[in-house]
Every structure is written in structure tokens, then in C-alpha cells.
Design a protein around this motif. Structure first.
Motif, PDB file in Angstrom:
ATOM      1  N   MET A   1       0.813  -1.182   0.000  1.00 11.93           N
ATOM      2  CA  MET A   1       0.000   0.000   0.000  1.00 11.93           C
ATOM      3  C   MET A   1       0.863   1.256   0.000  1.00 11.93           C
ATOM      4  O   MET A   1       0.499   2.229  -0.660  1.00 11.93           O
ATOM      5  CB  MET A   1      -0.863  -0.098   1.256  1.00 11.93           C
ATOM      6  CG  MET A   1      -2.009   0.796   1.297  1.00 11.93           C
ATOM      7  SD  MET A   1      -3.154   0.372   0.019  1.00 11.93           S
ATOM      8  CE  MET A   1      -4.544   0.986   0.654  1.00 11.93           C
ATOM      9  N   LYS A   2       1.945   1.210   0.784  1.00 15.93           N
ATOM     10  CA  LYS A   2       2.839   2.341   0.879  1.00 15.93           C
ATOM     11  C   LYS A   2       3.486   2.630  -0.476  1.00 15.93           C
ATOM     12  O   LYS A   2       3.618   3.784  -0.869  1.00 15.93           O
ATOM     13  CB  LYS A   2       3.895   2.030   1.936  1.00 15.93           C
ATOM     14  CG  LYS A   2       4.440   3.229   2.607  1.00 15.93           C
ATOM     15  CD  LYS A   2       5.375   2.783   3.703  1.00 15.93           C
ATOM     16  CE  LYS A   2       5.565   3.893   4.671  1.00 15.93           C
ATOM     17  NZ  LYS A   2       6.526   3.649   5.659  1.00 15.93           N
ATOM     18  N   LYS A   3       3.878   1.569  -1.178  1.00 17.70           N
ATOM     19  CA  LYS A   3       4.494   1.723  -2.493  1.00 17.70           C
ATOM     20  C   LYS A   3       3.495   2.313  -3.483  1.00 17.70           C
ATOM     21  O   LYS A   3       3.845   3.099  -4.355  1.00 17.70           O
ATOM     22  CB  LYS A   3       5.017   0.387  -3.007  1.00 17.70           C
ATOM     23  CG  LYS A   3       6.254  -0.072  -2.323  1.00 17.70           C
ATOM     24  CD  LYS A   3       6.745  -1.326  -2.973  1.00 17.70           C
ATOM     25  CE  LYS A   3       8.009  -1.818  -2.314  1.00 17.70           C
ATOM     26  NZ  LYS A   3       8.541  -2.990  -2.926  1.00 17.70           N
ATOM     27  N   LYS A   4       2.237   1.900  -3.350  1.00 16.57           N
ATOM     28  CA  LYS A   4       1.194   2.398  -4.242  1.00 16.57           C
ATOM     29  C   LYS A   4       0.968   3.896  -4.014  1.00 16.57           C
ATOM     30  O   LYS A   4       0.817   4.654  -4.963  1.00 16.57           O
ATOM     31  CB  LYS A   4      -0.097   1.624  -3.988  1.00 16.57           C
ATOM     32  CG  LYS A   4      -1.104   1.773  -5.078  1.00 16.57           C
ATOM     33  CD  LYS A   4      -2.278   0.865  -4.810  1.00 16.57           C
ATOM     34  CE  LYS A   4      -3.225   0.924  -5.955  1.00 16.57           C
ATOM     35  NZ  LYS A   4      -4.377   0.098  -5.777  1.00 16.57           N
ATOM     36  N   ASN A   5       0.954   4.337  -2.770  1.00 13.81           N
ATOM     37  CA  ASN A   5       0.782   5.760  -2.450  1.00 13.81           C
ATOM     38  C   ASN A   5       1.952   6.582  -2.971  1.00 13.81           C
ATOM     39  O   ASN A   5       1.772   7.696  -3.483  1.00 13.81           O
ATOM     40  CB  ASN A   5       0.622   5.966  -0.939  1.00 13.81           C
ATOM     41  CG  ASN A   5      -0.735   5.516  -0.447  1.00 13.81           C
ATOM     42  OD1 ASN A   5      -1.653   5.350  -1.239  1.00 13.81           O
ATOM     43  ND2 ASN A   5      -0.860   5.305   0.861  1.00 13.81           N
ATOM     44  N   VAL A   6       3.171   6.058  -2.814  1.00 15.65           N
ATOM     45  CA  VAL A   6       4.369   6.758  -3.303  1.00 15.65           C
ATOM     46  C   VAL A   6       4.308   6.864  -4.829  1.00 15.65           C
ATOM     47  O   VAL A   6       4.606   7.915  -5.406  1.00 15.65           O
ATOM     48  CB  VAL A   6       5.651   6.031  -2.836  1.00 15.65           C
ATOM     49  CG1 VAL A   6       6.882   6.600  -3.513  1.00 15.65           C
ATOM     50  CG2 VAL A   6       5.795   6.103  -1.323  1.00 15.65           C
ATOM     51  N   ALA A   7       3.883   5.791  -5.473  1.00 14.59           N
ATOM     52  CA  ALA A   7       3.780   5.800  -6.937  1.00 14.59           C
ATOM     53  C   ALA A   7       2.743   6.823  -7.395  1.00 14.59           C
ATOM     54  O   ALA A   7       2.946   7.556  -8.375  1.00 14.59           O
ATOM     55  CB  ALA A   7       3.435   4.413  -7.451  1.00 14.59           C
ATOM     56  N   ILE A   8       1.609   6.916  -6.691  1.00 13.42           N
ATOM     57  CA  ILE A   8       0.562   7.879  -7.041  1.00 13.42           C
ATOM     58  C   ILE A   8       1.072   9.302  -6.842  1.00 13.42           C
ATOM     59  O   ILE A   8       0.856  10.188  -7.672  1.00 13.42           O
ATOM     60  CB  ILE A   8      -0.721   7.609  -6.211  1.00 13.42           C
ATOM     61  CG1 ILE A   8      -1.353   6.288  -6.654  1.00 13.42           C
ATOM     62  CG2 ILE A   8      -1.713   8.747  -6.355  1.00 13.42           C
ATOM     63  CD1 ILE A   8      -2.524   5.858  -5.805  1.00 13.42           C
ATOM     64  N   ILE A   9       1.784   9.535  -5.727  1.00  6.63           N
ATOM     65  CA  ILE A   9       2.341  10.865  -5.448  1.00  6.63           C
ATOM     66  C   ILE A   9       3.350  11.245  -6.535  1.00  6.63           C
ATOM     67  O   ILE A   9       3.355  12.378  -7.031  1.00  6.63           O
ATOM     68  CB  ILE A   9       2.971  10.921  -4.041  1.00  6.63           C
ATOM     69  CG1 ILE A   9       1.863  10.811  -2.989  1.00  6.63           C
ATOM     70  CG2 ILE A   9       3.784  12.184  -3.851  1.00  6.63           C
ATOM     71  CD1 ILE A   9       2.348  10.689  -1.573  1.00  6.63           C
ATOM     72  N   ILE A  10       4.189  10.296  -6.930  1.00  9.16           N
ATOM     73  CA  ILE A  10       5.181  10.566  -7.989  1.00  9.16           C
ATOM     74  C   ILE A  10       4.483  10.857  -9.304  1.00  9.16           C
ATOM     75  O   ILE A  10       4.857  11.786 -10.034  1.00  9.16           O
ATOM     76  CB  ILE A  10       6.168   9.381  -8.114  1.00  9.16           C
ATOM     77  CG1 ILE A  10       7.067   9.312  -6.873  1.00  9.16           C
ATOM     78  CG2 ILE A  10       7.006   9.499  -9.383  1.00  9.16           C
ATOM     79  CD1 ILE A  10       7.980   8.120  -6.801  1.00  9.16           C
TER      80      ILE A  10
END
Length: 185
Positions: A1-10
Motif C-alpha cells: 500500500m505504501k508503495k502504491k501511495n508513493v507511486a501515485i504521489i510521484i
């Protein structure tokens, strides 16, 4: 989930950077275009004033030609007045040369170009009319002068063969190719 949020932010940051880059590029191009248009418009205004002065000089020289040459241009007066007419014709031609020289930039900027500002549009339309009128009046006047000389040479008894046609330096002009030669008729 954390990786998904970082990817969305990027992705969002990347998208915002792209949008801001495109916005800056469009704004910068529009600003450059506006600055360039203002330079062109200022050039037209400045060059038109110089051109207008030269056309006014031409008008005065044409009036002199009319009063001093045309009003006395008869087969009977050719031989006696020819020598005093030539300097008037040379001055007349010189004024047309000045109009031609003052028109170079305006030809490039005005002929078949369209501007949204009324003042610039009017200057360009006035330029085309004044330019064609100048060139076509001059051409018509010189052709008429030379026609009288030809009549003199063919009809006068003992005509002076040394009285040459005046050199026609310009021809009838339709600068904007609209089929209308202003001043020709």
C-alpha cells in the motif's frame, strides 16, 4: 500500500510538472509572439510616417510637373521647352525613387498581411493605395510625355531628332495583386 501511495504521489508530481512546463512553454511563446507583433506594428507606424512624407513630396513634384510641363506640353512647344522640362522630370523621378525607397519595409510587412489593430490595418491599406497611386500616376505621366514627343517627331517638319523619350523608370503597379491598379485610369 505504501508503495502504491508513493507511486501515485510521484505520478501526480510528474503530471503537475508536465502541466506547468506546458503552461510555461505556451505562455512564453504567446509572450514572444506578442512582443514580436508589437515590434512589427511599431515598425509599420514609424515607416509609414516616413513613407507618407515622401508621398507628400511626390504630390508637390507632380503638381510642379503638371503646372510647368503638362500644361505646356504641345507638339508646338516641344522643341523650345524640352530642355527646361527635363530637370523637372528628373526631380519628379527622384521623388518617386524616394517613395520607392521608403516603401521597402512596408511592402514586406503590409502587403497581403492582416492585422487586428485598426490603426495598423488602416496604415497598411493607406500604404497600398498611396504606393500604387504614386507609381501609376508617374508611369501614366511619363508615357503621356513620351507620346507627345513621338507625335512631335512624326509630325513636325524639321523635327529635332535629338529630343529623346524620357526614360520610364517604373511600370504600372498592382502591389497587392488584387487586379486594381489604383491611379492607372
Amino acid at each position: 500500500m505504501k508503495k502504491k501511495n508513493v507511486a501515485i504521489i510521484i505520478l501526480v508530481i510528474g503530471f503537475l510538472l508536465i502541466v506547468s512546463g506546458v503552461t510555461y512553454f505556451v505562455y512564453d511563446n504567446l509572450h514572444e509572439k506578442k512582443v514580436e507583433n508589437e515590434k512589427i506594428e511599431n515598425s509599420i507606424l514609424k515607416d509609414y510616417e516616413v513613407f507618407r512624407e515622401k508621398v507628400d513630396d511626390f504630390t508637390l513634384n507632380r503638381a510642379t510637373y503638371h503646372d510647368e510641363v503638362l500644361m505646356n506640353l504641345f507638339i508646338e512647344t516641344v522643341e523650345s521647352d524640352y530642355d527646361k522640362w527635363i530637370p523637372i522630370l528628373e526631380e519628379y523621378t527622384s521623388s518617386v525613387d524616394a517613395v520607392e525607397n521608403a516603401s521597402n519595409n512596408l511592402k514586406d510587412l503590409c502587403v497581403n498581411h492582416y492585422y487586428s489593430k485598426e490603426d495598423i490595418k488602416n496604415k497598411c491599406q493607406s500604404f497600398v493605395i498611396a504606393y500604387e497611386t504614386t507609381m501609376n500616376y508617374y508611369t501614366k505621366d511619363i508615357l503621356s510625355f513620351n507620346d507627345i514627343l513621338e507625335q512631335y517627331r512624326t509630325t513636325a517638319i524639321n523635327s529635332n531628332e535629338n529630343l529623346n523619350d524620357y526614360e520610364l523608370k517604373y511600370n504600372y503597379t498592382d502591389i497587392n495583386k488584387d487586379g486594381n491598379f489604383v491611379g492607372k485610369d
